[in-house]
Design a protein around this motif. Structure first.
Motif, PDB file in Angstrom:
ATOM      1  N   CYS A   1       0.877  -1.183   0.000  1.00 52.06           N
ATOM      2  CA  CYS A   1       0.000   0.000   0.000  1.00 52.06           C
ATOM      3  C   CYS A   1       0.913   1.232   0.000  1.00 52.06           C
TER       4      CYS A   1
ATOM      5  N   CYS B   1       0.698   2.639   3.904  1.00 52.84           N
ATOM      6  CA  CYS B   1       1.198   1.872   5.060  1.00 52.84           C
ATOM      7  C   CYS B   1       2.273   0.856   4.682  1.00 52.84           C
TER       8      CYS B   1
ATOM      9  N   CYS C   1      -5.794  -1.795  -0.249  1.00 52.25           N
ATOM     10  CA  CYS C   1      -5.398  -1.858   1.158  1.00 52.25           C
ATOM     11  C   CYS C   1      -6.651  -2.126   1.977  1.00 52.25           C
TER      12      CYS C   1
ATOM     13  N   HIS D   1      -6.844   4.644   3.607  1.00 53.31           N
ATOM     14  CA  HIS D   1      -5.624   4.827   2.803  1.00 53.31           C
ATOM     15  C   HIS D   1      -5.956   5.029   1.326  1.00 53.31           C
TER      16      HIS D   1
HETATM   17 ZN   LIG Z   1      -2.589   0.902   3.664  1.00 54.24          ZN
END
Ligand SMILES: [Zn+2]
Length: 374
Positions: free
Chosen positions: A196, A199, A212, A217
């Motif tokens: 992602c 993250c 994700c 996100h």
């Molecule tokens: Zn993420």
């Protein structure tokens, strides 16, 4: 009416946890024979929460209910839980479950052995504090500075090539921290995986979609085949490049959800503040007494202590803070939770509530006026 979940937040928390556990069990029932007993147990928990003659009364009725918003069948749901649908059309947990469900991780079988603890993913059984404690055991014995570096390392390296991760960790002088495992099959396509962009944890592959699990996100892509590559879908940012799954590893789902997801915001805010002139910022000082401490780099005449809290429900967060108040002066909301600020100020009148951007601007103002006053 007495004895509804509305009167008892703990009962609501327990019922939502039971719904998510039953949903997870249903999604893995073909691979895990224990799943059936788990669904039956969670039906019992839900029946007690709903009261006699209300809500699902059999495992089959519970599974059917998990495909509808909780608010349509679970009495006393708060605003965040009301719209939560646990199972999607493919009988998998919905993305919202990963976001909202973590606000409601309660012990559902108080005073008894929990047979689910042995096989359910940790975040559906344990509270964030328990996951953190287990993850940072190795760091608690060391100094404050090592704790801070170790915690940051996990947030910045939730996945990657095993040999590279080990080399990077040793270079920082850190002990082994959390376990890393192979990239799970549902996060691969044709031997590839994609981090992602927010993250860095492996995104989930489902059919032609790669995304994700944490919806905030906003990482959603379509995947084309041979060799697989991603294209942004619906406003997602630039697509990450594919990585070979061979030799790659990642932290488990609980560490990702409870340490990496909030850590992304904490590290981002720390680094932004630390770059201001005249400012000294510490990440996770005193073994995470609070997330960030900011002082004047010169005379130390002013100080801000910040705790970032990332909850889908402002009400659930307020409840947690009543149980366990923060040690910091300022409660900071991630940018994507700024709509909670008003409600939290009402619910927590004694607590300073700011968004990431508000607290950053405030510290910048204080630092630039050379620390005359807070
Ligand atoms: Zn993420």
């Amino acid at each position: 009416m007495a004895n509804t979940v509305n009167d008892a937040p703990v009962a609501l928390e327990r019922a939502v946890t039971a719904a998510i556990r039953a949903g997870h069990a249903w999604s893995v029932r073909r691979e895990r024979p224990e799943a059936w007993a788990e669904i039956a147990r969670m039906t019992g928990v839900i029946m007690r929460a709903c009261g006699p003659g209300r809500g699902p009364a059999t495992p089959a009725e519970l599974v059917a209910a998990l495909r509808r918003p909780l608010g349509t069948w679970l009495p006393g749901c708060d605003a965040a839980a009301r719209d939560l649908v646990v199972l999607d059309g493919d009988d998998q947990l919905t993305d919202a479950t990963f976001e909202i469900g973590c606000d409601y991780t309660a012990e559902v079988l108080a005073g008894q052995d929990d047979p689910g603890a042995g096989w359910l993913p940790g975040w559906r059984v344990h509270r964030a504090e328990q996951i953190e404690k287990a993850a940072f055991q190795a760091l608690l014995a060391g100094g404050d500075e090592e704790y801070s570096r170790g915690r940051r390392f996990i947030t910045e390296h939730p996945a990657g090539v095993l040999t590279e991760l080990v080399a990077a960790r040793s270079e920082l002088g850190l002990p082994p921290l959390v376990p890393y495992g192979e990239i799970p099959g549902e996060r691969q396509r044709d031997g590839s995986w994609w981090p992602c962009p927010v993250c860095r944890w492996p995104m989930r592959v489902r059919g032609a979609m790669v995304r994700c699990d944490f919806p905030r996100h906003e990482a959603v892509y379509t995947v084309s085949s041979a060799p697989p590559s991603l294209q942004p879908a619906g406003g997602a940012r630039r697509a990450p490049k594919r990585r070979p799954a061979d030799g790659a590893v990642c932290v488990d789902e609980s560490v990702w959800r409870f340490i990496v997801v909030p850590g992304v915001v904490e590290v981002r805010l720390h680094d932004r503040i630390a770059a201001l002139p005249g400012v000294r910022a510490e990440l996770y000082p005193r073994k995470d007494l609070y997330d960030i401490r900011v002082t004047s780099a010169g005379d130390g005449t002013w100080e801000f202590t910040l705790d970032v809290k990332d909850y889908a429900s402002a009400r659930a967060l307020a409840r947690k803070l009543e149980e366990r108040p923060i040690a910091a002066d300022h409660l900071v909301l991630p940018r994507y939770r700024s709509d909670q600020a008003g409600e939290l100020r009402r619910l927590l009148p004694g607590t300073g509530v700011s968004t990431e951007d508000q607290i950053y601007r405030r510290i910048r103002r204080v630092a630039s006026s050379d620390g005359r006053s807070r």
